[in-house]
Design a protein around this motif. Structure first.
Motif, PDB file in Angstrom:
ATOM      1  N   ILE A  64       0.703  -1.131   0.026  1.00 23.28           N
ATOM      2  CA  ILE A  64      -0.060  -0.062  -0.073  1.00 23.28           C
ATOM      3  C   ILE A  64       1.003   1.109  -0.023  1.00 23.28           C
ATOM      4  O   ILE A  64       1.734   1.577   0.923  1.00 23.28           O
ATOM      5  N   HIS A  67      -1.919   5.469  -0.651  1.00 27.41           N
ATOM      6  CA  HIS A  67      -3.351   5.005  -0.634  1.00 27.41           C
ATOM      7  C   HIS A  67      -3.801   4.140  -1.850  1.00 27.41           C
ATOM      8  O   HIS A  67      -4.892   3.786  -2.062  1.00 27.41           O
ATOM      9  N   ILE A  69      -3.820   0.407  -3.162  1.00 33.06           N
ATOM     10  CA  ILE A  69      -3.674  -0.703  -2.828  1.00 33.06           C
ATOM     11  C   ILE A  69      -3.200  -1.562  -3.954  1.00 33.06           C
ATOM     12  O   ILE A  69      -3.779  -1.832  -5.025  1.00 33.06           O
ATOM     13  N   GLU A  82      -8.367  -0.082   2.938  1.00 24.46           N
ATOM     14  CA  GLU A  82      -7.050   0.230   3.181  1.00 24.46           C
ATOM     15  C   GLU A  82      -6.890   0.229   4.796  1.00 24.46           C
ATOM     16  O   GLU A  82      -6.020  -0.446   5.525  1.00 24.46           O
TER      17      GLU A  82
END
Length: 225
Positions: A64, A67, A69, A82
């Protein structure tokens, strides 16, 4: 878990959680009429005969960054996912289904008996949820022996996890080939009683039993636990 193994292997009775069926029926603690209880029992037995529960699971690295993923086969943004995956370094991607015969049953009673069709819908949804819980528990035990701790499963459509991610998940799992599940143009799964989800794996022993509803941000849903 033992009862689930028996049902999967030899046709023994499925380990039902009738509270889940009632939840899907919108039950709020009121008295259940005897004829409804009888109908639920009949639907349970029909589903036990019709369902062929199958699942597929693949492990991927997880990162990650800013922000985003990154699951290797899929990159997406979702604040709720997240948060769910905090401190995770690997991810399990899985799909499960009750099989096409359940859809045949639902379609048949949709034409013959609305009340039975409604109960069958609720019971099959509860059955799929229970089967997924079983699969998750098997994997939890396996991974904990390796020093990995599972986070709650999280499906596309929960919170702000885009439903469009179904495409990449279905492709990564080869769901059509491995468990006979396809996606429609509108991202619905066929057979209808099928599900996909991701499960974070962390080295930090943060045990969590939150499942499904509790991990979703849609607090106004009528089916929420």
């Amino acid at each position: 878990m033992d009862r689930m193994k028996q049902w999967l292997g030899s046709g023994e009775g499925f380990p039902w959680d009738e509270r889940e069926i009632l939840r899907y029926l919108g039950h709020r603690g009121q008295e259940i009429p005897e004829n409804v209880e009888q109908l639920i029992g009949e639907c349970q037995r029909e589903l036990e005969q019709a369902a062929t529960a199958r699942s597929v699971c693949v492990e991927y690295p997880l990162a990650i960054r800013e922000h985003v993923i990154d699951m290797v086969f899929l990159q997406t943004k979702s604040r709720s996912l997240e948060k769910n995956l905090k401190d995770c370094g690997r991810i399990l991607v899985f799909g499960a289904t009750l099989g096409s015969r359940v859809d045949v049953l639902l379609k048949r009673y949709g034409q013959l008996s609305v009340s039975r069709a409604v109960v069958l819908q609720a019971a099959s949804a509860a059955m799929l949820e229970t089967y997924c819980d079983y699969c998750n528990e098997v994997w939890r035990e396996e991974y904990q022996k390796k020093g990995w701790y599972m986070r709650p499963r999280f499906s596309p459509g929960y919170g702000d996890f885009p439903l469009e991610c179904q495409k990449e998940i279905a492709g990564a799992l080869e769901m059509n080939k491995r468990i006979g599940v396809t996606l429609t143009d509108s991202l619905l799964m066929a057979p209808s009683k099928s599900v996909t989800a991701v499960i974070g794996l962390s080295r930090k022993p943060k045990m969590c039993s939150i499942q499904g509803c509790e991990a979703c941000g849609r607090t106004g849903c009528e089916y929420r636990r």
